[in-house]
Structures are given as structure tokens and as C-alpha cells.
Enzyme design. Structure first.
Site, PDB file in Angstrom:
ATOM      1  CB  SER A   7      11.956 -10.814   6.921  1.00 32.79           C
ATOM      2  OG  SER A   7      11.948  -9.468   7.621  1.00 32.79           O
ATOM      3  N   GLY A   8      13.225 -11.912   9.216  1.00 39.45           N
ATOM      4  CA  GLY A   8      13.990 -11.651  10.576  1.00 39.45           C
ATOM      5  C   GLY A   8      14.711 -10.209  10.590  1.00 39.45           C
ATOM      6  CB  CYS A  59      -1.029   0.139   1.204  1.00 33.58           C
ATOM      7  SG  CYS A  59      -2.220  -1.317   1.164  1.00 33.58           S
ATOM      8  NE  ARG A 110      -7.816  -2.882   0.854  1.00 32.59           N
ATOM      9  CZ  ARG A 110      -8.737  -3.416   0.734  1.00 32.59           C
ATOM     10  NH1 ARG A 110      -9.731  -3.396  -0.216  1.00 32.59           N
ATOM     11  NH2 ARG A 110      -9.133  -4.344   1.795  1.00 32.59           N
TER      12      ARG A 110
END
Length: 427
Positions: A366-367, A2, A51
Site C-alpha cells: 500500500s501507499g 502472524c 502463522r
């Protein structure tokens, strides 16, 4: 992902009845929101958004209005506690027409005003226009995961999720900000509130901005900061580990709220492996994991570790092996999407893994940020040693130690010069 855009026209007599500019701004960030777009326009304000549908796919189209159509919102992000907030606001008499987190923010603003951000648990860039009062409210999440740029002059306040949206306006000159450039050359990125473009700023993380046409004043306030209070020393390490696991499980579970396919970037490192493990323990179905490997560069390739984590958690695992000899195929697209100079080589594998993921999942965890929160890099130890180094006599530091280290080249290829490189970071 977005994206949002907007223009406030300070001179209402100009009668803003043309939506071409906000449409053009939207078109510049189509990549952020390929599913839908929307605009709002009155004589003083234009709002636009692109969007990517994640929550309430069918009914969450933006902009969204409150009950009496006196306020309107566009929003980029996700609010993880929106269901609890919705229930609380319904008990206070608020009426909802959608099941979207966007509408929850708007009703929270109705109920709590600028303090609404303190109730929001998530990542966000928010723009709310009070149609009757002719007031704009912009807010950015606590850590700044969602970008928000703005430009202000005597006639307009222009804002957007990306610089490229703002750059279509003739009021914004294509001039480099010298302070931003200096900071980039020093830190390899541009610290906020600066941007690479002169007179364009970033709203700081944990801040909100208010502008009223009546007063013609911008007000920027901080609503959150990292606590600087000294915490009690950890004495029960086992209990802290249990508490951390509970906290991590809860936040991962919150981020798995979605009406579209989910996945995870898996590098094989500690951070992403923990997140994949927690996602697998929460999900009833195998999760999708995605890994980038390197051809002919085994010293950087972690795909084997990632594969072990994927097998352990029985994920639907997808791998892509890249060759840096073919970087010319993608480097221009990567730099175009950056908006600003950014000297982090990890942008290249991130591009590849994102491109790989989009064919299988719309949302990916994710890390990123784990090393920063838990001081996972060795470079963080330099600040620990700096306080002791500064206590040494000035003559010893400057004339002996630093003069000696200056003779060593900055080179990590052997233990002696590598030591010199690390030692120089202390002073």
C-alpha cells in the site's frame, strides 16, 4: 500477518508445565495467523505464535531452534534481506535447517547478540528465549510496523502482538490508563510506550528489551532513530529524482519476495499509484490491484482515478463499492480488531479493501506512510509558519491576532472560516 505471545515465569520453582495460557493467548489472535500455530514450553518460559505462511511455507513452522537447541525464536514480520544474511552466516559456520527468514534472525542473534537487529532489513516483532541462560530478548522494527505489548510484575513478564492476548491474564487489571486516555483525546491515537490498559506498555519502535531471570532486571535500549543531522542542501533536483526512483524500485522489489499471491491497495492517489507502477515494471505477470469506491458519495470516491492507473499498468483490477448506510454490518468487527481507541476514519475503507483482497491475495502493498515521509499534507506547513509567528511581539500575537481569530468559528465550509481554522493551528 502472524502474531506472537509469551510468558516468562520469574519463579522457576513454580514449575511452568502447563501450556493452557499460551494456547489461550494464541487462540485470541487466530485471525493474525490462520495457517498454523506452535508453542514452546519449559520450566521458565512459554512461547506461542500464529502463522500466516509467506516464506518457506512447508518448512518455516515456528518456534524454530538453533543447532544445539539452546535458543528458540517466535517471530512476526518479514526480513527482506534474509537471503544475503543467510549466505553471510553460512560463511561464518552457521548451519540452517530451513529456508525461512525466522531462522536467519536466530542465527544472527547467535552471531551478533543484541546487535543482530542492526543487520535486519524489514518489519518485525521478535521474541528469542535463551534456554540455558534463562534470558528473553524482544525487539521491534525501526518504524514500529509490527506491534508488541508487554506487562511486567514481580512474578511474570507477559508479552504479545495484541492486547486481547494479554487481557486473559488475571494479573492484568481491566483499568484505563488515564495518561493514555488524555493523549487519545488530544491526538486521536495513543502514543507509545503507553497503551489504553494501565501497566501494559508497548515496546517502542527501534528498541529492544532484554530480561534475565538471574538478575531479575529489564533492560530496554534504543538501537535506531531518525537521523537529526542536517543534510546537504539539494542542488541537483534531477539527480535526486533519479536516485529516489532507484531507491523506490529497490524497496518495492524487496517487498515482493513471497511464495503466495501478491497484490496492491490502489486508491488512485500519488503514493499507491507509484507503488503499483513500480510493481508492474518489476513483475512479469499482471499484478492484482484492489480499490474501494463509495456509492452516493462522489466527493470521496476515487475509483475512477484508480481505474485509470490500473488500465495504464494493465493490472488485474477488482473494485468494491460500499454504502456507509450499511456500516452497522461491520463497525463492531472493526472496533473489536483495533484493540485500542483509534480515531481514524480511514480504518473503515481499509477494512473493506483488506476483506476484498484476502479472497485474491495473501500479501498486499500500500501507499501508507508516503504523506508522512514526504510531507504530503497541507497541515505540515503549519510547523513552517510557527517559527516565524513566534517571532512576532507577544502583545500582537495574543491580544490582537489570536483574539481576532478566536471570534471565527471552526468551519471548513467557506473560505473565511476555513482560513480561521487553518490559522489557529499555528499558535
Amino acid at each position: 500477518m502472524c502474531g506472537i505471545n509469551g510468558i516468562v515465569f520469574k519463579n522457576i520453582s513454580l514449575k511452568n508445565l502447563n501450556n493452557n495460557k499460551v494456547n489461550e493467548m494464541n487462540n485470541k489472535i487466530k485471525h493474525r495467523g490462520p495457517d498454523d500455530d506452535g508453542i514452546f514450553i519449559d520450566e521458565a518460559c512459554s512461547l506461542g505464535m500464529r502463522r500466516l505462511s509467506i516464506i518457506d511455507i512447508d518448512n518455516g513452522k515456528q518456534p524454530i531452534f538453533n543447532e544445539d537447541k539452546s535458543k528458540v525464536i517466535v517471530f512476526n514480520g518479514e526480513i527482506y534481506n534474509y537471503k544475503e544474511l543467510m549466505s553471510s552466516l553460512k560463511n561464518k559456520g552457521h548451519i540452517f535447517e530451513t529456508n525461512s527468514d525466522t531462522e536467519v534472525i536466530l542465527h544472527a542473534y547467535e552471531e551478533y547478540g543484541s546487535n543482530c537487529v542492526e543487520f535486519l532489513h524489514g518489519m518485525f516483532a521478535i521474541a528469542i528465549w535463551d534456554i540455558k541462560r534463562k534470558e528473553l530478548f524482544l525487539a521491534r522494527d525501526r518504524i514500529g510496523k509490527k506491534p508488541l505489548y508487554y506487562f511486567n510484575n514481580s512474578s511474570k513478564l507477559i508479552f504479545g502482538s495484541e492486547l486481547k492476548s494479554l487481557m486473559i491474564h488475571e494479573e492484568i487489571k481491566k483499568e484505563i490508563d488515564s495518561d493514555a486516555l488524555e493523549n487519545f483525546l488530544r491526538f486521536y491515537y495513543i502514543p507509545q510506550p503507553l497503551s489504553i490498559i494501565k501497566d501494559v506498555h508497548q515496546l517502542m519502535p527501534g528498541h529492544y528489551l532484554k530480561y534475565s531471570i538471574e538478575t531479575n532486571k529489564i533492560e530496554i535500549n534504543k538501537y535506531w532513530d531518525v537521523s537529526k543531522e542536517r543534510k546537504t542542501e539539494i542542488k541537483n533536483y534531477d539527480q535526486i529524482k533519479k536516485d529516489l526512483k532507484i531507491e523506490m524500485t529497490n524497496v518495492v522489489k524487496e517487498r515482493m519476495i513471497s511464495e503466495v499471491p501478491l497484490g496492491a491497495f490502489l486508491s488512485g492517489g500519488i503514493d499507491s499509484s507509484i507503488i503499483v507502477g513500480l510493481m508492474s515494471s518489476i513483475s512479469e505477470d499482471p499484478i492484482n490491484t484492489f480499490t474501494i469506491g463509495y456509492k452516493n458519495m462522489k466527493e470521496y470516491d476515487e475509483s475512477e482515478l484508480a481505474r485509470k492507473v490500473a488500465n495504464l499498468n494493465k493490472t488485474n483490477h477488482t473494485e468494491l463499492f460500499i454504502d456507509f448506510n450499511n456500516l452497522n454490518d461491520v463497525i463492531e468487527e472493526i472496533t473489536n480488531n483495533m484493540d485500542e481507541p483509534f480515531a481514524d476514519s480511514s480504518a473503515i475503507p481499509t477494512y473493506y479493501v483488506s476483506n476484498l483482497t484476502k479472497n485474491h491475495a495473501t500479501v498486499a502493498l500500500s501507499g501508507d506512510g508516503g504523506d508522512e515521509l514526504f510531507a504530503g499534507y497541507n497541515k505540515y506547513t503549519s510547523s513552517y509558519y510557527q517559527k516565524y509567528y513566534s517571532r512576532l511581539p507577544f502583545f500582537l500575537r495574543k491580544n490582537i491576532i489570536e483574539n481576532s481569530l478566536s471570534l471565527l468559528p471552526s468551519d471548513n465550509r467557506n473560505s473565511i472560516t476555513s482560513f480561521g481554522t487553518k490559522a489557529k493551528k499555528i499558535y
